[in-house]
Design a protein around this motif. Structure first.
Motif, short mmCIF file in Angstrom:
data_model
loop_
_atom_site.label_atom_id
_atom_site.label_comp_id
_atom_site.label_asym_id
_atom_site.label_seq_id
_atom_site.Cartn_x
_atom_site.Cartn_y
_atom_site.Cartn_z
N LEU A 106 -7.08 8.67 46.70
CA LEU A 106 -6.76 8.71 48.12
C LEU A 106 -5.58 9.64 48.39
O LEU A 106 -5.61 10.47 49.32
CB LEU A 106 -6.43 7.30 48.63
N TYR A 107 -4.55 9.53 47.58
CA TYR A 107 -3.35 10.36 47.70
C TYR A 107 -3.72 11.84 47.52
O TYR A 107 -3.31 12.71 48.29
CB TYR A 107 -2.35 9.89 46.64
N GLY A 108 -4.51 12.11 46.48
CA GLY A 108 -4.88 13.49 46.17
C GLY A 108 -5.74 14.14 47.24
O GLY A 108 -5.54 15.30 47.61
N GLY A 109 -6.69 13.37 47.79
CA GLY A 109 -7.51 13.91 48.86
C GLY A 109 -6.69 14.24 50.09
O GLY A 109 -6.93 15.26 50.77
N SER A 110 -5.71 13.41 50.37
CA SER A 110 -4.82 13.66 51.52
C SER A 110 -3.94 14.89 51.27
O SER A 110 -3.64 15.65 52.20
CB SER A 110 -3.95 12.43 51.78
N ALA A 111 -3.54 15.09 50.01
CA ALA A 111 -2.74 16.28 49.68
C ALA A 111 -3.54 17.56 49.89
O ALA A 111 -3.00 18.58 50.35
CB ALA A 111 -2.23 16.19 48.24
N ILE A 112 -4.82 17.52 49.57
CA ILE A 112 -5.68 18.68 49.81
C ILE A 112 -5.74 18.98 51.31
O ILE A 112 -5.62 20.13 51.75
CB ILE A 112 -7.10 18.44 49.25
N ALA A 113 -5.91 17.94 52.12
CA ALA A 113 -5.93 18.11 53.57
C ALA A 113 -4.60 18.67 54.08
O ALA A 113 -4.57 19.48 55.01
CB ALA A 113 -6.25 16.78 54.25
N ALA A 114 -3.50 18.23 53.46
CA ALA A 114 -2.17 18.72 53.85
C ALA A 114 -2.03 20.21 53.61
O ALA A 114 -1.35 20.92 54.36
CB ALA A 114 -1.09 17.97 53.09
N SER A 158 0.45 10.36 56.70
CA SER A 158 0.37 8.91 56.54
C SER A 158 -0.46 8.50 55.33
O SER A 158 -0.12 7.55 54.62
CB SER A 158 -0.22 8.28 57.81
N PHE A 159 -1.55 9.23 55.10
CA PHE A 159 -2.43 8.85 53.99
C PHE A 159 -1.94 9.37 52.65
O PHE A 159 -2.51 9.05 51.61
CB PHE A 159 -3.87 9.29 54.29
N MET A 160 -0.88 10.15 52.66
CA MET A 160 -0.13 10.39 51.42
C MET A 160 1.04 9.42 51.32
O MET A 160 1.32 8.86 50.26
CB MET A 160 0.42 11.83 51.40
N TYR A 161 1.70 9.21 52.44
CA TYR A 161 2.94 8.45 52.45
C TYR A 161 2.71 6.95 52.30
O TYR A 161 3.51 6.24 51.70
CB TYR A 161 3.69 8.74 53.75
N GLY A 162 1.60 6.44 52.84
CA GLY A 162 1.31 5.01 52.73
C GLY A 162 1.18 4.56 51.28
O GLY A 162 1.83 3.60 50.85
N PRO A 163 0.34 5.24 50.46
CA PRO A 163 0.21 4.85 49.04
C PRO A 163 1.38 5.30 48.17
O PRO A 163 1.50 4.85 47.03
CB PRO A 163 -1.07 5.58 48.60
#
Length: 452
Positions: free
Chosen positions: A314-322, A353-358
């Motif tokens: 989840l963290y990694g997918g959000s980092a790609i989006a970032a 949020s989807f990086m920071y939450g986890p």
């Protein structure tokens, strides 16, 4: 020996204690980040004129953002000092100390005379107080994460640890809301003369409320178990560097992109919208307020989701989006549309949020319970030097040098790649859950397998 949910010897606490710890972590961190966010917004909007006056507005802004960076540079000192104390003396005592330090520094900033009154002494005093703020924040984050997560179920660490993560958007929301209200109620001259000080002086009341909450809390069950087993570390800083270097490196790298993305969509966007797009200060602040409001709900949601799916994935997918979104964001707002600015900020902060939450749970899980406060604090503060500390300065310098947003977006994409590298180095949550269960079982003189 029979243990109940309320057992002081380390059995899992009851729901009321878990809720109190979650609320104390959230509110205390929000109050401290209110102090930090007030400074960040003021650095973007007024400090350049008041404390670093020059004939070139860009130079004044750069100098103001330099004091913003000082708050990050001083964080490692807070991480070293308070992180060590948190693993040796306990989470609660350290969290009270960090709250007092940040609150006092912020209140005093509100009383500082400007450069026009006392000259360079005003600039120096501002930097010193900003340094003190950073020291306090450097010791706050790791303890706030452990306060909520060590009271909660390890299998729901993502959700409980996210309480501390809600603090930055909540504090940012409160800080920018106060500044926006002052901007509406006061004239430009009144705001620059004395209005901005009100936001800083309010911190005295807010910190008093945070202290009242934290003083009433007990120590966390995990630290109580460490005390009972006499397993507290003697030299936690040295032990982190010698026994868990990979964990520290992974935790540092995974934090870089979220810090940079947050600096873009809550700090630098204010300067970009006002200076490059010609929007009013109130319009730019409103966009940030809307995005920060949604983050209050998205961050715990992301933490809860990370308990049900692979946290790293989840963290990694959000980092790609970032790494992708800034390219679309700057194209969207190029025409100067306020609605598109709001939309762009919302999406940017949702990705954050989807990086920071986890993130809080992931960072804490990299370290053993005995070194968790020190390791988490060091990772948080050292990553800040690579991420949030220099981000506004680099954004400003890159825009000035190239007169284009493309280098800014490329910079964020590079930090996203760095974060993905850190996630690949890190470990999954299962091992940390096992370590916590073994610690609790050992303290209760039960086989570790029974606790799993």
């Amino acid at each position: 020996m029979r243990h109940t949910q309320q057992d002081d010897n380390g059995a899992r606490p009851g729901r009321s204690a878990m809720r109190r710890a979650f609320f104390a972590s959230l509110t205390g961190t929000a109050l401290e980040w209110y102090d930090f966010a007030v400074y960040s917004a003021a650095a973007a909007l007024v400090f350049g004129d008041l404390f670093f006056p020059t004939q070139d507005p860009l130079t004044g802004t750069l100098l103001a953002f330099s004091t913003y960076a000082v708050g990050y540079v001083s964080r490692p000192l807070g991480g070293f000092v308070f992180g060590r104390l948190g693993d040796v003396m306990g989470r609660k005592k350290v969290l009270i100390a960090t709250l007092v330090l940040i609150g006092a520094a912020t209140f005093l900033i509100g009383l500082l005379p400007a450069y026009g009154t006392v000259g360079i002494a005003a600039s120096i005093a501002l930097v010193v107080l900003r340094f003190a703020q950073g020291v306090g924040v450097g010791g706050e984050w790791g303890g706030a994460v452990l306060l909520s997560s060590e009271f909660g179920d390890p299998r729901r660490r993502g959700f409980y640890a996210s309480a501390a993560q809600v603090g930055p958007p909540a504090g940012n929301l409160l800080a920018n809301g106060v500044l926006a209200a002052l901007g509406v109620l006061l004239t430009e001259d009144e705001f620059l003369s004395w209005g901005w000080r009100v936001a800083f002086l309010l911190s005295g009341v807010l910190v008093g409320f945070g202290l009242w909450i934290r003083v009433k809390l007990e120590e966390t069950p995990v630290f109580k178990a460490m005390e009972a087993e006499q397993s507290r570390p003697e030299a936690p800083i040295r032990e982190v560097f010698t026994t868990q270097p990979r964990a520290l490196f992974a935790a540092i790298l995974c934090r870089v992109a979220p810090d940079v993305l947050y600096a873009m969509f809550t700090v630098f966007v204010l300067t970009y919208a006002t200076d490059r797009l010609g929007m009013s200060r109130g319009s730019a602040l409103t966009a940030v307020l809307v995005g920060s409001t949604l983050q209050i709900f998205l961050i715990p949601l992301a933490g809860a989701v990370s308990d049900r799916v692979n946290r790293r994935l989840l963290y990694g997918g959000s980092a790609i989006a970032a790494g992708i979104w800034p390219f679309a964001f700057f194209l969207l707002i190029d025409g100067g549309s306020w609605l598109l600015l709001v939309f762009g900020v919302i999406v940017g902060l949702a990705i954050h949020s989807f990086m920071y939450g986890p993130q809080a749970a992931f960072v804490a899980e990299q370290f053993s319970p005995q070194l968790r406060y020190t390791g988490s604090s060091l990772a948080y503060t050292l990553a800040g030097l690579l991420g949030g500390a220099i981000a506004p300065l680099l954004f400003t310098a890159l825009l000035s040098s190239y007169d284009s947003w493309v280098p800014l977006a490329l910079y964020i994409a590079v930090t996203a790649a760095v974060t993905i590298g850190g996630l690949c180095l890190g470990r999954d949550s299962a091992k940390a859950e096992k370590e916590d269960a073994q610690l609790a079982a050992a303290q209760q003189n039960e086989p570790a397998a029974h606790a799993l």
